[in-house]
Design an enzyme around this catalytic site. Structure first.
Site, PDB file in Angstrom:
ATOM      1  N   ILE A  14       1.050  51.948 -32.572  1.00  0.00           N
ATOM      2  CA  ILE A  14       0.892  51.339 -33.895  1.00  0.00           C
ATOM      3  C   ILE A  14       0.095  52.279 -34.807  1.00  0.00           C
ATOM      4  O   ILE A  14      -0.888  52.883 -34.395  1.00  0.00           O
ATOM      5  CB  ILE A  14       0.152  49.983 -33.760  1.00  0.00           C
ATOM      6  CG1 ILE A  14       0.922  49.042 -32.831  1.00  0.00           C
ATOM      7  CG2 ILE A  14      -0.092  49.338 -35.117  1.00  0.00           C
ATOM      8  CD1 ILE A  14       2.332  48.727 -33.257  1.00  0.00           C
ATOM      9  N   ASP A  15       0.513  52.370 -36.066  1.00  0.00           N
ATOM     10  CA  ASP A  15      -0.212  53.212 -37.025  1.00  0.00           C
ATOM     11  C   ASP A  15      -1.087  52.358 -37.946  1.00  0.00           C
ATOM     12  O   ASP A  15      -1.198  51.141 -37.754  1.00  0.00           O
ATOM     13  CB  ASP A  15       0.753  54.110 -37.816  1.00  0.00           C
ATOM     14  CG  ASP A  15       1.720  53.339 -38.706  1.00  0.00           C
ATOM     15  OD1 ASP A  15       1.484  52.150 -39.013  1.00  0.00           O
ATOM     16  OD2 ASP A  15       2.733  53.938 -39.117  1.00  0.00           O
ATOM     17  N   VAL A  16      -1.681  52.969 -38.956  1.00  0.00           N
ATOM     18  CA  VAL A  16      -2.608  52.259 -39.845  1.00  0.00           C
ATOM     19  C   VAL A  16      -1.915  51.167 -40.666  1.00  0.00           C
ATOM     20  O   VAL A  16      -2.581  50.286 -41.200  1.00  0.00           O
ATOM     21  CB  VAL A  16      -3.360  53.225 -40.794  1.00  0.00           C
ATOM     22  CG1 VAL A  16      -4.240  54.178 -39.988  1.00  0.00           C
ATOM     23  CG2 VAL A  16      -2.405  53.994 -41.679  1.00  0.00           C
TER      24      VAL A  16
END
Length: 130
Positions: A14-16
């Site tokens: 998962i990214d920001v």
């Protein structure tokens, strides 16, 4: 032959923005491609014994819908066309609701592992496109 693998989105993917990072989709497709080679009877070791390797030369990926933490995704791989030294595999990633999350065409080339130059597809690989 079309193959399918199942994955679950992990926290490290998962990214920001709170969804799967774009680069992770490429990994999912790579895992599925490796599974396709194995199920087609073309594991890395067998090709290497023939002094042949496959290299990715182009990926055209479409991001259709975000995937989020914990989702179960299905990644499929199927051969769609071949040339003399190259071939194209199609990938689709769908979520649990059967919604298309991403799709791509991956062009690979077969090379001589010592000379590092393109060579014709081995017969066993070419037959996967019949």
């Amino acid at each position: 032959m079309k193959t399918v693998i199942q994955i679950e989105v992990r926290p490290t993917e998962i990214d920001v923005m709170g969804h799967v990072n774009n680069a992770k989709y490429l990994e999912y497709m790579e895992w599925s491609r490796e599974d396709w080679y194995n199920r087609a009877g073309l594991p890395f070791d067998l090709l290497s014994e023939q002094n042949v390797g496959t290299v990715t030369v182009n990926i055209n990926i479409n991001y259709r819908k975000e995937a989020r933490l914990g989702q179960k995704l299905t990644v499929s791989t199927e051969p769609i066309r071949k040339g003399r030294t190259s071939f194209v595999l199609k990938h689709e990633i769908v979520n649990e609701r059967e919604e298309l999350v991403a799709d791509a065409e991956v062009i690979s080339c077969t090379i001589d592992l010592k000379e590092r130059k393109a060579v014709p597809l081995p017969d066993a690989l070419a037959q996967c496109f019949a």
